[in-house]
Structures are given as structure tokens and as C-alpha cells.
Scaffold this motif. Structure first.
Motif, PDB file in Angstrom:
ATOM      1  N   ASP A  32       0.817  -1.219   0.000  1.00 14.50           N
ATOM      2  CA  ASP A  32       0.000   0.000   0.000  1.00 14.50           C
ATOM      3  C   ASP A  32       0.855   1.276   0.000  1.00 14.50           C
ATOM      4  N   GLU A  33       1.951   1.264   0.743  1.00 13.41           N
ATOM      5  CA  GLU A  33       2.810   2.451   0.801  1.00 13.41           C
ATOM      6  C   GLU A  33       3.353   2.787  -0.595  1.00 13.41           C
ATOM      7  N   ALA A  34       3.853   1.783  -1.300  1.00 12.19           N
ATOM      8  CA  ALA A  34       4.373   2.030  -2.658  1.00 12.19           C
ATOM      9  C   ALA A  34       3.264   2.466  -3.597  1.00 12.19           C
ATOM     10  N   LEU A  35       2.066   1.898  -3.459  1.00 14.72           N
ATOM     11  CA  LEU A  35       0.942   2.301  -4.283  1.00 14.72           C
ATOM     12  C   LEU A  35       0.564   3.751  -4.037  1.00 14.72           C
ATOM     13  N   HIS A  36       0.581   4.177  -2.789  1.00 17.63           N
ATOM     14  CA  HIS A  36       0.283   5.581  -2.479  1.00 17.63           C
ATOM     15  C   HIS A  36       1.310   6.504  -3.098  1.00 17.63           C
ATOM     16  N   GLU A  37       2.591   6.098  -3.019  1.00 16.27           N
ATOM     17  CA  GLU A  37       3.651   6.909  -3.615  1.00 16.27           C
ATOM     18  C   GLU A  37       3.483   7.020  -5.128  1.00 16.27           C
ATOM     19  N   LEU A  38       2.923   5.975  -5.743  1.00 10.39           N
ATOM     20  CA  LEU A  38       2.698   5.975  -7.186  1.00 10.39           C
ATOM     21  C   LEU A  38       1.375   6.647  -7.567  1.00 10.39           C
TER      22      LEU A  38
END
Length: 111
Positions: free
Chosen positions: A102-108
Motif C-alpha cells: 500500500d505504501e508504494a501504491l500511495h507513492e505511485l
């Protein structure tokens, strides 16, 4: 098939074929509501991400990506918004299959 299930199918059709070809042992489901402990959950990936599989993985039940109709319908003002949110949710859950958290998805910008 309901209109909502067709919309999920349409969202899957928008995912590039090259990406869909990389999915391994995954089934897509539509359910009316998420578990009571998380009533606003839009979708969920239940399985072992590709990045965590090793040689011992195999012969298992398919991973599941479930899209929840109720919360998506309630959060959207109109059909166009609903179709957009279904597509985002499908991509979000597919990303989890590929080991993207989820963290990487938010950053993207996807979550």
C-alpha cells in the motif's frame, strides 16, 4: 451477470495483456459486502504475492482478488465515478499480487 460484475470485467479488460499474462493462479470475485470488521474495504487480495513465492509454493488454491460492490457503490456519486473507482480498485489489488504494498501504491498515486 450483473452490471457491476460486467464493470469489473471491463476494468480487467483495461489492464494491459502483458500484465495480465503475468498473473499466476489468480481468480477474481465480486462480493456484495466486505467483512463487518472493515465495512469500507473496496477490494482485497488474498494470496501469496509473486515476490514471496519460493520453490515450495505450488499445488495451492488460487489467490483471490475480491471486489466489494456495496462500499464502491456507496462512495460514488454517479456511474462514471463508480467505473473509475472499480478500475482503480482492480489495479490496486493486482499490484498486491505482484508484491507492491500500500505504501508504494500511495507513492505511485494508486491508493
Amino acid at each position: 451477470m450483473t452490471e457491476f460484475e460486467e464493470a469489473v470485467g471491463d476494468a480487467l479488460d483495461l489492464v494491459p495483456v502483458e500484465l495480465m499474462d503475468q498473473l499466476d493462479n489468480v481468480v477474481f470475485l465480486v462480493e456484495e459486502e466486505p467483512p463487518p470488521e472493515d465495512p469500507e474495504l473496496l477490494g482485497v487480495y488474498d494470496g501469496v504475492p509473486l515476490t514471496e513465492r519460493d520453490l515450495s509454493w505450488g499445488g495451492t488454491l488460487p489467490d483471490r482478488i475480491t471486489i466489494f460492490r456495496g462500499p464502491l457503490v456507496r462512495m460514488c456519486e454517479d456511474r462514471e465515478h463508480l467505473l473509475d473507482e472499480i478500475a482503480v480498485t482492480v489495479v490496486h489489488e493486482i499490484a498486491h499480487h505482484f508484491g507492491i504494498d500500500d505504501e508504494a501504491l500511495h507513492e505511485l498515486g494508486w491508493g
